[in-house]
Design an enzyme around this catalytic site. Structure first.
Site, short mmCIF file in Angstrom:
data_model
loop_
_atom_site.label_atom_id
_atom_site.label_comp_id
_atom_site.label_asym_id
_atom_site.label_seq_id
_atom_site.Cartn_x
_atom_site.Cartn_y
_atom_site.Cartn_z
N GLU A 130 -3.13 4.03 8.35
CA GLU A 130 -1.67 3.90 8.37
C GLU A 130 -1.25 2.43 8.47
OE1 GLU A 130 -0.28 6.31 7.23
OE2 GLU A 130 0.94 7.22 8.80
N THR A 183 8.19 2.78 3.17
CA THR A 183 8.08 2.88 4.63
C THR A 183 8.37 1.54 5.29
OG1 THR A 183 6.41 4.59 4.35
CG2 THR A 183 6.56 3.58 6.51
#
Lengths: 308, 308
Positions: A130, A183
């Site tokens: 991530e 994101t």
């Protein structure tokens, strides 16, 4: 021990309205399919069988590779792996595409090596993926991707992952409008300072959502699916957001909000039938904004990755 | 129907570390004793049988009177009452002295009138007493004082009060250092803006505490009893705070923090024996700071006010 394994790895909804960075849940559908095989030589080879999806040329940006490297480094292992992706979760959709890959690779490698590490402890490695993908090692996608169900990330330092019981009958509608929200950008626009008043509202709802899930109190779950802090800012990036949310609620959704950093929106409901009706209502609302979209209807996934 | 009733009304711990303004629990001990009687004429008469405690000369500042007036106004009743206080919870202690009075008066009047309103719905009237006492109609003392146990105030507008199941064996140690911290002042020194990062920590802990209570997971309860936002500021008002907290944790407390707006501190533990040992350890730590203090050891109260 097998030399090769094929894994289903679930999409996930992070934040869940009030739980920014601390709450997520997994979906039965969609999910990625990933074949992972032991190699005779060290190193990680990546093959892509996904149509229309270009992978990062730099493997150090590939979340599955970064996660697997973190896992192998922890294990002190020089085992080589070949990973073949058939991604069904679109990158940039806001339903944990990168997390599904990260969770799948460490889960598969751990299976192939005889499960030396339990699933809870795999989260830390998937988080490294991530970090490579969006710059922040958040766990609210990878933890539910690995553990299934609803997962609370009580603390990041030290990492403290809590599975939250939830009612057996809980369904999710996802609408993915075909617009791009990175994101990284969705994080950048957030204010780093918030009012104590809004924060109090938010932690009231976090408490209410956890209590509602554990009590199986659908009305309380619905009332708690409010976001005083993130939604007002991020929803600006999604044209038609308010109308589509209203359509979901009118169609019977317990609540509706942005999935992760968007642009996908999620709605929770009590039955597959309701979830399907909600999908239709949300799609219809989006037509006024001429935004193409894809919908998914799924039960909340209880298992996390599974061998297929 | 009786014309007079005597009520025990429990002390309460608000905030409970991470749950500022949204969480509280009740204690079996200490508690106020309040006699409430129907009068033949309208109006509310107050009698004080408490040694060493002076009541506000202005009855509009008396939380019990204000709460009862709000209740009677809602009922459209002109019934008169006489309230006789034997307060055992010291005003200004931070364990819900004003809330116990407010809860007792509306609970007693409602009993005397045949319970036309359920306990959850009495909270709104008792909150008016809190407003008179400290300027803010917070509910995290009056709600547990009325309902017993742990209570979550999910939302203030509309008011949404949720009882949270908790483990049968849960004990509380209270140390009340004999210093004055006014609720109003303790609110004034708080920052009205906080960082998103601290807020995320806080709502992670709120989620963890609710999950820990409902799962009966003592370790999780303990890990979640952290306060990133309020404690660092308010603890400055309590000399010796860090040392006393450390002593509580070393003596086996699950967690320790400021009770409400202070100056009392609370610690949770698994048994009466542990709670007693923790009290001794905390008292000993306070001796280094030459601050007189009073301690209470109690099981978490499950019932709220009761007729005695």
């Amino acid at each position: 021990m097998s030399n090769s394994i094929k894994i289903f790895s679930p999409a996930t909804v992070a934040n869940v309205a009030c739980g920014f960075d601390i709450l997520g849940f997994a979906l039965d559908h969609p999910g990625d399919e990933i074949q992972v095989s032991l190699k005779d030589s060290p190193g990680i080879t990546v093959l892509n069988q996904t149509k229309d999806t270009v992978f990062p040329a730099d493997v150090n940006k590939n979340t599955a590779v970064v996660s697997l490297q973190a896992y192998l480094s922890h294990m002190g292992s020089e085992q080589g792996f070949e990973i073949t992706f058939t991604k069904k979760i679109k990158p940039g959709s806001g339903i944990g595409s990168s997390s599904a890959s990260a969770a799948a690779s460490v889960f598969a490698a751990n299976e192939l090596l005889g499960n030396p590490i339990n699933k809870e402890n795999l989260v830390q490695f998937a988080m490294q993926g991530e970090k490579a993908a969006c710059g922040v090692a958040h766990a609210d996608n990878v933890a539910p991707a690995l553990l299934g169900g609803f997962v609370l990330v009580r603390s990041y330092d030290p990492l403290d992952i809590i599975s939250i019981p939830y009612p057996e009958e809980l369904y999710c509608t996802i609408i993915h409008p075909q617009i791009e929200v990175k994101t990284e950008d969705a994080r950048k626009i957030l204010r780093q300072g918030i009012s104590l008043k809004d924060a109090v509202k938010q932690w009231g709802n976090v408490g209410g959502l956890i209590a509602g899930l554990m009590k199986g109190d659908y009305a309380l779950i619905g009332r708690s699916l409010e976001d005083a802090i993130i939604e007002p800012i991020r929803s600006i990036l999604i044209p038609g957001y308010d109308a589509v949310k209203e359509a979901a609620l009118e169609a019977g959704a317990l609540g509706c909000c942005i999935s992760g950093s968007g642009p996908s929106m999620f709605a929770l409901s009590r039955s597959l039938e309701e979830a399907t009706q909600i999908a239709a209502a949300m799609k219809k609302a989006f037509t006024h904004y001429e935004i193409d979209n894809i919908d998914y209807v799924s039960k909340v996934n209880s298992q996390g990755p599974k061998v297929i």
